[in-house]
Write a protein that holds these residues in place. Structure first.
Motif, PDB file in Angstrom:
ATOM      1  N   PRO A 117       2.642 -12.146  21.008  1.00  0.00           N
ATOM      2  CA  PRO A 117       3.317 -13.124  20.351  1.00  0.00           C
ATOM      3  C   PRO A 117       4.155 -14.027  21.279  1.00  0.00           C
ATOM      4  O   PRO A 117       4.513 -13.881  22.383  1.00  0.00           O
ATOM      5  CB  PRO A 117       4.364 -12.236  19.411  1.00  0.00           C
ATOM      6  CG  PRO A 117       3.755 -11.012  19.533  1.00  0.00           C
ATOM      7  CD  PRO A 117       3.148 -10.694  20.644  1.00  0.00           C
ATOM      8  N   SER A 118       3.987 -15.404  20.769  1.00  0.00           N
ATOM      9  CA  SER A 118       4.617 -16.525  21.626  1.00  0.00           C
ATOM     10  C   SER A 118       6.284 -16.677  21.226  1.00  0.00           C
ATOM     11  O   SER A 118       6.389 -18.309  21.291  1.00  0.00           O
ATOM     12  CB  SER A 118       3.814 -17.719  21.545  1.00  0.00           C
ATOM     13  OG  SER A 118       3.675 -17.922  20.155  1.00  0.00           O
ATOM     14  N   VAL A 119       6.844 -15.838  20.801  1.00  0.00           N
ATOM     15  CA  VAL A 119       8.183 -16.123  20.534  1.00  0.00           C
ATOM     16  C   VAL A 119       9.081 -14.969  21.306  1.00  0.00           C
ATOM     17  O   VAL A 119       8.572 -13.888  21.614  1.00  0.00           O
ATOM     18  CB  VAL A 119       8.206 -15.815  18.803  1.00  0.00           C
ATOM     19  CG1 VAL A 119       7.709 -17.083  18.055  1.00  0.00           C
ATOM     20  CG2 VAL A 119       7.803 -14.454  18.391  1.00  0.00           C
ATOM     21  N   ARG A 120      10.340 -15.195  21.375  1.00  0.00           N
ATOM     22  CA  ARG A 120      11.171 -14.270  22.165  1.00  0.00           C
ATOM     23  C   ARG A 120      11.689 -12.964  21.261  1.00  0.00           C
ATOM     24  O   ARG A 120      11.770 -12.018  21.908  1.00  0.00           O
ATOM     25  CB  ARG A 120      12.551 -15.213  22.332  1.00  0.00           C
ATOM     26  CG  ARG A 120      13.538 -14.517  23.336  1.00  0.00           C
ATOM     27  CD  ARG A 120      14.885 -15.329  23.466  1.00  0.00           C
ATOM     28  NE  ARG A 120      15.493 -15.326  22.179  1.00  0.00           N
ATOM     29  CZ  ARG A 120      16.426 -14.588  21.788  1.00  0.00           C
ATOM     30  NH1 ARG A 120      16.571 -13.287  22.429  1.00  0.00           N
ATOM     31  NH2 ARG A 120      17.145 -14.785  20.989  1.00  0.00           N
ATOM     32  N   SER A 121      11.591 -13.113  19.951  1.00  0.00           N
ATOM     33  CA  SER A 121      11.810 -12.004  19.070  1.00  0.00           C
ATOM     34  C   SER A 121      11.045 -11.820  18.001  1.00  0.00           C
ATOM     35  O   SER A 121      10.617 -12.792  17.300  1.00  0.00           O
ATOM     36  CB  SER A 121      13.392 -11.996  18.761  1.00  0.00           C
ATOM     37  OG  SER A 121      13.636 -12.880  17.937  1.00  0.00           O
ATOM     38  N   PHE A 122      10.620 -10.698  17.547  1.00  0.00           N
ATOM     39  CA  PHE A 122       9.878 -10.411  16.411  1.00  0.00           C
ATOM     40  C   PHE A 122       9.684  -9.004  16.076  1.00  0.00           C
ATOM     41  O   PHE A 122      10.153  -7.944  16.657  1.00  0.00           O
ATOM     42  CB  PHE A 122       8.372 -10.894  16.926  1.00  0.00           C
ATOM     43  CG  PHE A 122       7.849 -10.203  18.075  1.00  0.00           C
ATOM     44  CD1 PHE A 122       7.039  -9.052  18.078  1.00  0.00           C
ATOM     45  CD2 PHE A 122       7.858 -10.839  19.436  1.00  0.00           C
ATOM     46  CE1 PHE A 122       6.507  -8.520  19.290  1.00  0.00           C
ATOM     47  CE2 PHE A 122       7.304 -10.186  20.342  1.00  0.00           C
ATOM     48  CZ  PHE A 122       6.719  -9.146  20.358  1.00  0.00           C
ATOM     49  N   ALA A 123       9.249  -8.800  14.849  1.00  0.00           N
ATOM     50  CA  ALA A 123       9.281  -7.405  14.410  1.00  0.00           C
ATOM     51  C   ALA A 123       7.628  -7.025  14.533  1.00  0.00           C
ATOM     52  O   ALA A 123       6.824  -7.886  14.477  1.00  0.00           O
ATOM     53  CB  ALA A 123       9.428  -7.241  12.932  1.00  0.00           C
ATOM     54  N   ILE A 124       7.431  -5.802  14.484  1.00  0.00           N
ATOM     55  CA  ILE A 124       6.027  -5.244  14.174  1.00  0.00           C
ATOM     56  C   ILE A 124       6.062  -4.281  13.099  1.00  0.00           C
ATOM     57  O   ILE A 124       6.934  -3.243  13.236  1.00  0.00           O
ATOM     58  CB  ILE A 124       5.824  -4.366  15.519  1.00  0.00           C
ATOM     59  CG1 ILE A 124       5.679  -5.412  16.912  1.00  0.00           C
ATOM     60  CG2 ILE A 124       4.219  -3.947  15.523  1.00  0.00           C
ATOM     61  CD1 ILE A 124       5.523  -4.779  18.400  1.00  0.00           C
ATOM     62  N   LEU A 125       5.260  -4.673  12.192  1.00  0.00           N
ATOM     63  CA  LEU A 125       4.961  -3.674  10.923  1.00  0.00           C
ATOM     64  C   LEU A 125       3.862  -3.604  10.449  1.00  0.00           C
ATOM     65  O   LEU A 125       2.933  -4.359  10.911  1.00  0.00           O
ATOM     66  CB  LEU A 125       6.130  -4.276   9.927  1.00  0.00           C
ATOM     67  CG  LEU A 125       6.151  -5.701   9.565  1.00  0.00           C
ATOM     68  CD1 LEU A 125       5.039  -5.895   8.381  1.00  0.00           C
ATOM     69  CD2 LEU A 125       7.500  -6.182   9.146  1.00  0.00           C
ATOM     70  N   THR A 126       3.428  -2.877   9.612  1.00  0.00           N
ATOM     71  CA  THR A 126       2.297  -2.653   8.864  1.00  0.00           C
ATOM     72  C   THR A 126       2.580  -2.286   7.388  1.00  0.00           C
ATOM     73  O   THR A 126       3.570  -2.124   6.767  1.00  0.00           O
ATOM     74  CB  THR A 126       1.482  -1.547   9.530  1.00  0.00           C
ATOM     75  OG1 THR A 126       0.265  -1.341   8.714  1.00  0.00           O
ATOM     76  CG2 THR A 126       2.189  -0.239   9.293  1.00  0.00           C
ATOM     77  N   ALA A 127       1.327  -2.308   6.606  1.00  0.00           N
ATOM     78  CA  ALA A 127       1.491  -1.914   5.197  1.00  0.00           C
ATOM     79  C   ALA A 127       0.859  -0.576   4.921  1.00  0.00           C
ATOM     80  O   ALA A 127       0.778   0.168   3.838  1.00  0.00           O
ATOM     81  CB  ALA A 127       0.863  -3.063   4.128  1.00  0.00           C
ATOM     82  N   PHE A 128       0.313  -0.011   6.001  1.00  0.00           N
ATOM     83  CA  PHE A 128      -0.377   1.305   5.931  1.00  0.00           C
ATOM     84  C   PHE A 128       0.685   2.334   5.691  1.00  0.00           C
ATOM     85  O   PHE A 128       1.829   2.450   5.811  1.00  0.00           O
ATOM     86  CB  PHE A 128      -1.083   1.592   7.270  1.00  0.00           C
ATOM     87  CG  PHE A 128      -2.506   1.101   7.539  1.00  0.00           C
ATOM     88  CD1 PHE A 128      -2.825  -0.401   7.413  1.00  0.00           C
ATOM     89  CD2 PHE A 128      -3.468   1.940   8.023  1.00  0.00           C
ATOM     90  CE1 PHE A 128      -4.281  -0.700   7.331  1.00  0.00           C
ATOM     91  CE2 PHE A 128      -4.809   1.497   8.367  1.00  0.00           C
ATOM     92  CZ  PHE A 128      -5.199   0.293   7.958  1.00  0.00           C
ATOM     93  N   ASN A 129      -0.272   3.152   4.842  1.00  0.00           N
ATOM     94  CA  ASN A 129       0.670   4.533   4.803  1.00  0.00           C
ATOM     95  C   ASN A 129       2.104   4.458   4.539  1.00  0.00           C
ATOM     96  O   ASN A 129       3.054   4.854   5.071  1.00  0.00           O
ATOM     97  CB  ASN A 129       0.323   5.591   6.061  1.00  0.00           C
ATOM     98  CG  ASN A 129      -1.169   5.652   6.139  1.00  0.00           C
ATOM     99  OD1 ASN A 129      -1.891   6.016   5.348  1.00  0.00           O
ATOM    100  ND2 ASN A 129      -1.355   5.889   7.588  1.00  0.00           N
TER     101      ASN A 129
END
Length: 143
Positions: free
Chosen positions: A25-37
């Motif tokens: 990602p080209s940003v300083r802060s971000f979340a990592i998430l999914t809709a799986f399970n």
């Protein structure tokens, strides 16, 4: 794997993670998430793929910046498709709760955190590692 009904085991499992993506990602802060399970209860591949498409559609409609990002076991034995998402922590946790996710990963200045969403008995935890050290760049297909 862990006992999915034991919250402590599940939280410990979340602490062991690796990521694959076509680009960082080209940003300083971000979340990592999914809709799986949702709630870490396994669904069929078809159901999980549908949920992730719905999440992606929701983010598109809301104008949220996101990047494809798979998260999984450090040994490569499993990966779940998901997204790196340019939101605030609070917005990302709210989105994760909407999709019934127990926790999310948060990256700020390359520091990786594990943040509870539905698992409110746990506190945010720095994983003591840089995100970039756990990211393997892949081709754009990301099976």
């Amino acid at each position: 794997m862990c006992d999915q009904n034991n919250a402590s085991d599940l939280w410990k499992t979340y602490q062991q993670i690796a990521f694959r993506a076509p680009q960082a990602p080209s940003v300083r802060s971000f979340a990592i998430l999914t809709a799986f399970n949702p709630r870490s209860q396994p669904l069929s591949e078809k159901e999980n793929q549908l949920r992730n498409r719905q999440l992606e559609d929701e983010m598109e409609k809301a104008g949220i910046r996101y990047w494809a990002m798979n998260g999984g076991a450090p040994d490569g034995s499993w990966f779940e498709p998901g997204f790196a998402v340019a939101l605030t922590q609070d917005e990302a946790i709210a989105l994760a709760k909407t999709w019934q996710q127990n926790a999310i990963y948060w990256v700020e200045d390359d520091t990786l955190w594990l943040l509870p969403a539905l698992m409110t008995d746990f506190a945010p935890q720095s994983l003591g590692v840089t995100f970039s050290s756990l990211l393997a760049l892949t081709d754009s297909s990301m099976d």
